[in-house]
Motif scaffolding. Structure first.
Motif, PDB file in Angstrom:
ATOM      1  N   GLY A  27     -19.395 -14.760  -7.831  1.00 50.48           N
ATOM      2  CA  GLY A  27     -18.325 -13.892  -8.307  1.00 50.48           C
ATOM      3  C   GLY A  27     -17.134 -14.686  -8.814  1.00 50.48           C
ATOM      4  O   GLY A  27     -16.554 -14.367  -9.861  1.00 50.48           O
ATOM      5  N   ALA A  28     -16.751 -15.735  -8.088  1.00 48.58           N
ATOM      6  CA  ALA A  28     -15.615 -16.557  -8.494  1.00 48.58           C
ATOM      7  C   ALA A  28     -15.892 -17.289  -9.798  1.00 48.58           C
ATOM      8  O   ALA A  28     -15.007 -17.423 -10.655  1.00 48.58           O
ATOM      9  CB  ALA A  28     -15.286 -17.553  -7.378  1.00 48.58           C
ATOM     10  N   LEU A  29     -17.126 -17.749  -9.989  1.00 46.13           N
ATOM     11  CA  LEU A  29     -17.468 -18.438 -11.235  1.00 46.13           C
ATOM     12  C   LEU A  29     -17.370 -17.506 -12.437  1.00 46.13           C
ATOM     13  O   LEU A  29     -16.884 -17.892 -13.506  1.00 46.13           O
ATOM     14  CB  LEU A  29     -18.881 -19.021 -11.141  1.00 46.13           C
ATOM     15  N   LEU A  30     -17.813 -16.261 -12.274  1.00 42.75           N
ATOM     16  CA  LEU A  30     -17.691 -15.300 -13.368  1.00 42.75           C
ATOM     17  C   LEU A  30     -16.223 -15.048 -13.678  1.00 42.75           C
ATOM     18  O   LEU A  30     -15.834 -14.934 -14.850  1.00 42.75           O
ATOM     19  CB  LEU A  30     -18.395 -13.993 -13.012  1.00 42.75           C
ATOM     20  N   ALA A  31     -15.383 -14.977 -12.655  1.00 46.79           N
ATOM     21  CA  ALA A  31     -13.958 -14.759 -12.867  1.00 46.79           C
ATOM     22  C   ALA A  31     -13.338 -15.908 -13.655  1.00 46.79           C
ATOM     23  O   ALA A  31     -12.492 -15.687 -14.534  1.00 46.79           O
ATOM     24  CB  ALA A  31     -13.251 -14.597 -11.521  1.00 46.79           C
ATOM     25  N   VAL A  32     -13.762 -17.136 -13.367  1.00 45.13           N
ATOM     26  CA  VAL A  32     -13.254 -18.288 -14.120  1.00 45.13           C
ATOM     27  C   VAL A  32     -13.679 -18.194 -15.578  1.00 45.13           C
ATOM     28  O   VAL A  32     -12.877 -18.447 -16.486  1.00 45.13           O
ATOM     29  CB  VAL A  32     -13.747 -19.607 -13.484  1.00 45.13           C
ATOM     30  N   ARG A  33     -14.940 -17.820 -15.806  1.00 42.48           N
ATOM     31  CA  ARG A  33     -15.418 -17.688 -17.194  1.00 42.48           C
ATOM     32  C   ARG A  33     -14.649 -16.607 -17.938  1.00 42.48           C
ATOM     33  O   ARG A  33     -14.474 -16.679 -19.162  1.00 42.48           O
ATOM     34  CB  ARG A  33     -16.909 -17.369 -17.203  1.00 42.48           C
ATOM     35  N   LYS A  34     -14.196 -15.590 -17.223  1.00 37.53           N
ATOM     36  CA  LYS A  34     -13.430 -14.499 -17.828  1.00 37.53           C
ATOM     37  C   LYS A  34     -11.931 -14.824 -17.917  1.00 37.53           C
ATOM     38  O   LYS A  34     -11.148 -13.982 -18.339  1.00 37.53           O
ATOM     39  CB  LYS A  34     -13.623 -13.219 -17.007  1.00 37.53           C
ATOM     40  N   LEU A  44     -12.748 -10.861  -7.240  1.00 37.81           N
ATOM     41  CA  LEU A  44     -14.148 -10.836  -7.655  1.00 37.81           C
ATOM     42  C   LEU A  44     -15.042 -11.512  -6.620  1.00 37.81           C
ATOM     43  O   LEU A  44     -16.175 -11.064  -6.383  1.00 37.81           O
ATOM     44  CB  LEU A  44     -14.300 -11.517  -9.027  1.00 37.81           C
ATOM     45  N   ALA A  45     -14.544 -12.558  -5.978  1.00 37.32           N
ATOM     46  CA  ALA A  45     -15.319 -13.216  -4.928  1.00 37.32           C
ATOM     47  C   ALA A  45     -15.524 -12.284  -3.736  1.00 37.32           C
ATOM     48  O   ALA A  45     -16.641 -12.167  -3.202  1.00 37.32           O
ATOM     49  CB  ALA A  45     -14.613 -14.493  -4.474  1.00 37.32           C
ATOM     50  N   VAL A 144     -19.032  -4.771 -13.121  1.00 38.14           N
ATOM     51  CA  VAL A 144     -18.212  -3.643 -13.578  1.00 38.14           C
ATOM     52  C   VAL A 144     -16.739  -4.056 -13.667  1.00 38.14           C
ATOM     53  O   VAL A 144     -16.058  -3.778 -14.661  1.00 38.14           O
ATOM     54  CB  VAL A 144     -18.385  -2.436 -12.634  1.00 38.14           C
ATOM     55  N   LEU A 145     -16.251  -4.743 -12.625  1.00 36.14           N
ATOM     56  CA  LEU A 145     -14.856  -5.181 -12.631  1.00 36.14           C
ATOM     57  C   LEU A 145     -14.590  -6.207 -13.731  1.00 36.14           C
ATOM     58  O   LEU A 145     -13.486  -6.292 -14.267  1.00 36.14           O
ATOM     59  CB  LEU A 145     -14.478  -5.767 -11.275  1.00 36.14           C
ATOM     60  N   ALA A 146     -15.603  -6.993 -14.081  1.00 38.00           N
ATOM     61  CA  ALA A 146     -15.458  -7.994 -15.137  1.00 38.00           C
ATOM     62  C   ALA A 146     -15.731  -7.411 -16.520  1.00 38.00           C
ATOM     63  O   ALA A 146     -15.786  -8.144 -17.500  1.00 38.00           O
ATOM     64  CB  ALA A 146     -16.401  -9.168 -14.874  1.00 38.00           C
ATOM     65  N   ASN A 147     -15.907  -6.084 -16.578  1.00 40.80           N
ATOM     66  CA  ASN A 147     -16.118  -5.383 -17.850  1.00 40.80           C
ATOM     67  C   ASN A 147     -17.393  -5.833 -18.551  1.00 40.80           C
ATOM     68  O   ASN A 147     -17.421  -6.035 -19.766  1.00 40.80           O
ATOM     69  CB  ASN A 147     -14.913  -5.569 -18.784  1.00 40.80           C
TER      70      ASN A 147
END
Length: 219
Positions: A27-34, A44-45, A144-147
């Motif tokens: 989750g944290a990695l996706l947040a960084v990419r976003k 997100l984590a 969903v939160l990361a759209n």
């Protein structure tokens, strides 16, 4: 054997924390990419790591949920947040290893989710369904939160839900025939884990609609 006796509380807690940590990393990695800020990374984590178990506990009436009664469950995603925040280039380089641990978490959570749901009085089918939800629910909320369209629903993603379904189904079959032991539950988790690894290795995907004639552009 009583379901509560499958694993000692300390062993169960350790397995849960490991699964929570690797899910939180994804989750944290996706947040960084976003390009999220540190608060978004933490959210997100937390959601990825705890969302599936939180949903399960609310459905079966195990309130307050474990995510709110065990400080370790809440703090572990924050530790993952710090690791990714400061070391994300290094974490990205070991993405393959992260995916392996994520697959392990999938196997652990589909088994623990199914057994916990059954121990709270649900039937076999409902227990297997909640086992699946425990394993994949956090990932759906993350996307969903990361759209993003949840990976669970995309045809161009390697099988993720199917290994969890197989693991949960194996658990309820063992319960049905009174053969659920630490060995058989471990085998169910291992089966889900291996199926996920094979799906990633050979890019196994679920079939789309038969005789599909859609004009929608594929992403």
């Amino acid at each position: 054997m009583q379901l509560q006796q499958l694993f000692s509380p300390s062993v169960q807690h350790t397995l849960d924390v490991i699964g929570i940590f690797v899910f939180a990393i994804s989750g944290a990695l996706l947040a960084v990419r976003k390009n999220f800020d540190v608060f978004g990374i933490a959210v997100l984590a937390e959601v990825t790591a705890l969302g599936g178990g939180l949903f399960r506990d609310l459905v079966i009436g195990a309130v307050p949920p474990a995510a709110f009664t065990d400080l370790g469950y809440f703090v572990t995603p924050l530790v993952a947040t710090l690791v990714v925040f400061f070391l994300h280039p290094h974490v990205e380089r070991i993405q393959a290893a992260v995916l392996v641990f994520d697959a392990a978490g999938l196997g652990l959570f589909c088994v623990s989710g199914t057994t916990k749901a059954y121990s709270y009085g649900l039937g076999l089918t409902a227990s297997a369904t909640l086992g699946l939800a425990t394993a994949v629910g956090g990932g759906v909320l993350r996307d969903v939160l990361a759209n993003e369209v949840p990976s669970l629903l995309r045809w161009d993603r390697d099988l993720y839900a199917v290994p969890a379904i197989v693991g949960s189904a194996m658990v309820v079959l063992c319960i049905r025939f009174d053969t659920l032991t630490p060995l058989t539950s471990g085998f169910a988790a291992l089966t889900a884990f291996v199926l996920r690894l094979l799906a990633m290795r050979f890019h196994w995907r679920a079939p789309r609609a038969w005789n599909r004639r859609s004009t929608v552009t594929e992403e």
